[in-house]
Design a protein around this motif. Sequence first.
Motif, PDB file in Angstrom:
ATOM      1  N   ILE A  60       0.763  -1.304   0.022  1.00 35.37           N
ATOM      2  CA  ILE A  60      -0.080  -0.072  -0.093  1.00 35.37           C
ATOM      3  C   ILE A  60       0.995   1.166   0.106  1.00 35.37           C
ATOM      4  O   ILE A  60       0.676   2.127  -0.831  1.00 35.37           O
ATOM      5  CB  ILE A  60      -0.951  -0.032   1.146  1.00 35.37           C
ATOM      6  N   LEU A  61       1.802   1.123   0.827  1.00 38.04           N
ATOM      7  CA  LEU A  61       2.759   2.261   1.007  1.00 38.04           C
ATOM      8  C   LEU A  61       3.598   2.692  -0.339  1.00 38.04           C
ATOM      9  O   LEU A  61       3.701   3.872  -1.076  1.00 38.04           O
ATOM     10  CB  LEU A  61       3.963   2.295   2.029  1.00 38.04           C
ATOM     11  N   ALA A  62       3.934   1.512  -0.850  1.00 42.55           N
ATOM     12  CA  ALA A  62       4.910   1.705  -2.225  1.00 42.55           C
ATOM     13  C   ALA A  62       3.763   2.298  -3.397  1.00 42.55           C
ATOM     14  O   ALA A  62       4.066   3.146  -4.316  1.00 42.55           O
ATOM     15  CB  ALA A  62       5.040   0.368  -2.860  1.00 42.55           C
ATOM     16  N   LEU A  63       2.467   1.918  -3.319  1.00 42.16           N
ATOM     17  CA  LEU A  63       1.510   2.401  -4.457  1.00 42.16           C
ATOM     18  C   LEU A  63       1.088   3.752  -4.177  1.00 42.16           C
ATOM     19  O   LEU A  63       0.976   4.742  -5.030  1.00 42.16           O
ATOM     20  CB  LEU A  63       0.287   1.371  -4.457  1.00 42.16           C
ATOM     21  N   ALA A  64       0.971   3.953  -2.946  1.00 40.70           N
ATOM     22  CA  ALA A  64       0.676   5.381  -2.577  1.00 40.70           C
ATOM     23  C   ALA A  64       1.815   6.299  -2.912  1.00 40.70           C
ATOM     24  O   ALA A  64       1.668   7.714  -3.216  1.00 40.70           O
ATOM     25  CB  ALA A  64       0.430   5.677  -1.060  1.00 40.70           C
ATOM     26  N   ALA A  65       3.006   5.886  -2.558  1.00 45.99           N
ATOM     27  CA  ALA A  65       4.338   6.472  -3.092  1.00 45.99           C
ATOM     28  C   ALA A  65       4.107   6.943  -4.745  1.00 45.99           C
ATOM     29  O   ALA A  65       4.845   8.108  -5.182  1.00 45.99           O
ATOM     30  CB  ALA A  65       5.531   5.773  -3.010  1.00 45.99           C
ATOM     31  N   THR A  66       3.549   6.069  -5.384  1.00 45.10           N
ATOM     32  CA  THR A  66       3.491   6.354  -6.822  1.00 45.10           C
ATOM     33  C   THR A  66       2.467   7.573  -7.224  1.00 45.10           C
ATOM     34  O   THR A  66       2.293   7.981  -8.284  1.00 45.10           O
ATOM     35  CB  THR A  66       2.969   5.090  -7.711  1.00 45.10           C
ATOM     36  N   LEU A  88      -3.883   2.999   6.121  1.00 45.18           N
ATOM     37  CA  LEU A  88      -3.232   4.039   6.069  1.00 45.18           C
ATOM     38  C   LEU A  88      -3.244   4.917   7.194  1.00 45.18           C
ATOM     39  O   LEU A  88      -2.294   5.535   7.654  1.00 45.18           O
ATOM     40  CB  LEU A  88      -3.605   4.932   4.811  1.00 45.18           C
ATOM     41  N   ALA A  89      -4.388   4.733   7.882  1.00 39.07           N
ATOM     42  CA  ALA A  89      -4.848   5.468   9.022  1.00 39.07           C
ATOM     43  C   ALA A  89      -3.696   4.727  10.267  1.00 39.07           C
ATOM     44  O   ALA A  89      -3.331   5.559  11.072  1.00 39.07           O
ATOM     45  CB  ALA A  89      -6.241   5.590   9.466  1.00 39.07           C
ATOM     46  N   ARG A  90      -3.770   3.698  10.249  1.00 37.17           N
ATOM     47  CA  ARG A  90      -3.197   2.744  11.398  1.00 37.17           C
ATOM     48  C   ARG A  90      -1.598   3.179  11.281  1.00 37.17           C
ATOM     49  O   ARG A  90      -1.094   3.643  12.259  1.00 37.17           O
ATOM     50  CB  ARG A  90      -3.310   1.316  10.975  1.00 37.17           C
ATOM     51  N   LEU A  91      -1.171   3.312   9.751  1.00 41.67           N
ATOM     52  CA  LEU A  91       0.311   3.507   9.803  1.00 41.67           C
ATOM     53  C   LEU A  91       0.390   5.231  10.228  1.00 41.67           C
ATOM     54  O   LEU A  91       1.550   5.612  10.928  1.00 41.67           O
ATOM     55  CB  LEU A  91       0.860   3.355   8.338  1.00 41.67           C
ATOM     56  N   THR A  92      -0.592   5.813   9.739  1.00 45.91           N
ATOM     57  CA  THR A  92      -0.320   7.486  10.201  1.00 45.91           C
ATOM     58  C   THR A  92      -0.389   7.594  11.929  1.00 45.91           C
ATOM     59  O   THR A  92       0.428   8.580  12.291  1.00 45.91           O
ATOM     60  CB  THR A  92      -1.588   8.099   9.395  1.00 45.91           C
ATOM     61  N   VAL A  97       2.443  10.950  11.769  1.00 41.06           N
ATOM     62  CA  VAL A  97       2.525  11.954  10.832  1.00 41.06           C
ATOM     63  C   VAL A  97       1.164  12.426  10.381  1.00 41.06           C
ATOM     64  O   VAL A  97       0.240  11.658  10.638  1.00 41.06           O
ATOM     65  CB  VAL A  97       3.346  11.326   9.739  1.00 41.06           C
ATOM     66  N   PRO A  98       1.216  13.565   9.836  1.00 45.01           N
ATOM     67  CA  PRO A  98       0.055  14.199   9.570  1.00 45.01           C
ATOM     68  C   PRO A  98      -0.771  13.816   8.367  1.00 45.01           C
ATOM     69  O   PRO A  98      -2.038  14.135   8.126  1.00 45.01           O
ATOM     70  CB  PRO A  98       0.363  15.760   9.396  1.00 45.01           C
ATOM     71  N   ASN A  99      -0.386  13.447   7.348  1.00 47.34           N
ATOM     72  CA  ASN A  99      -0.878  13.131   6.000  1.00 47.34           C
ATOM     73  C   ASN A  99      -0.318  12.131   5.189  1.00 47.34           C
ATOM     74  O   ASN A  99       0.980  11.575   5.684  1.00 47.34           O
ATOM     75  CB  ASN A  99      -1.074  14.403   5.160  1.00 47.34           C
ATOM     76  N   ARG A 100      -0.555  11.657   4.135  1.00 45.29           N
ATOM     77  CA  ARG A 100      -0.300  10.577   3.338  1.00 45.29           C
ATOM     78  C   ARG A 100       1.134  11.076   2.640  1.00 45.29           C
ATOM     79  O   ARG A 100       2.086  10.111   2.541  1.00 45.29           O
ATOM     80  CB  ARG A 100      -1.018  10.427   1.856  1.00 45.29           C
ATOM     81  N   THR A 101       1.557  12.054   2.385  1.00 49.40           N
ATOM     82  CA  THR A 101       2.834  12.649   1.821  1.00 49.40           C
ATOM     83  C   THR A 101       3.867  12.386   3.010  1.00 49.40           C
ATOM     84  O   THR A 101       4.892  12.021   2.780  1.00 49.40           O
ATOM     85  CB  THR A 101       2.724  14.132   1.376  1.00 49.40           C
ATOM     86  N   ALA A 105       7.093   9.595   2.945  1.00 48.91           N
ATOM     87  CA  ALA A 105       8.270  10.211   3.449  1.00 48.91           C
ATOM     88  C   ALA A 105       8.860   9.318   4.512  1.00 48.91           C
ATOM     89  O   ALA A 105      10.108   8.876   4.521  1.00 48.91           O
ATOM     90  CB  ALA A 105       8.437  11.688   3.720  1.00 48.91           C
ATOM     91  N   LYS A 106       8.248   8.971   5.384  1.00 48.33           N
ATOM     92  CA  LYS A 106       8.741   8.397   6.452  1.00 48.33           C
ATOM     93  C   LYS A 106       8.925   6.762   6.519  1.00 48.33           C
ATOM     94  O   LYS A 106      10.032   6.269   6.882  1.00 48.33           O
ATOM     95  CB  LYS A 106       7.455   8.267   7.794  1.00 48.33           C
TER      96      LYS A 106
END
Length: 141
Positions: A60-66, A88-92, A97-101, A105-106
């Motif tokens: 999910i993170l890899a696809l979000a990075a694209t 995504l919310a669980r990892l956030t 961290v405040p958002n998907r970007t 980065a994290k």
Amino acid sequence: MAAEWGAVPGRLRGRNVLDLFRPRATAQLDRLGEALRLGHRSRYRVEVCWLPVSEVEARILALAATGATTAAVGKAVGLTVDGVNYHLARLTRRWRVPNRTALVAKAYVLGVLSPGRWPPEPAGQRLRSTQSPHMPPEGTR
């Protein structure tokens, strides 16, 4: 320990440490629990390792990075939009961290995503083929 999570020591107070770390040996926790039960205040060493990101979360993170939309990420990993948002919310929350970007980065900073690769891929994933995509398969030249 707090610095590893981007927080000051007081901000870790009240958080479940088992959400952040996994003990290497459960006997260490049993010994610590017994000491706390008896009221001992000495320091006890417990060897821990970081909780890994699940394979699904890494994808999910890899696809979000694209820059993929939540719907596109869900389709690619076989989850609903709500399922992707849950991860995504669980990892956030976990990485604070405040958002998907900032989440992406994290993920690079923590080594979850491989730097220098496009499209992004989880760090543990090996290349499926050592051949260049621009070269024809062997035996067809």
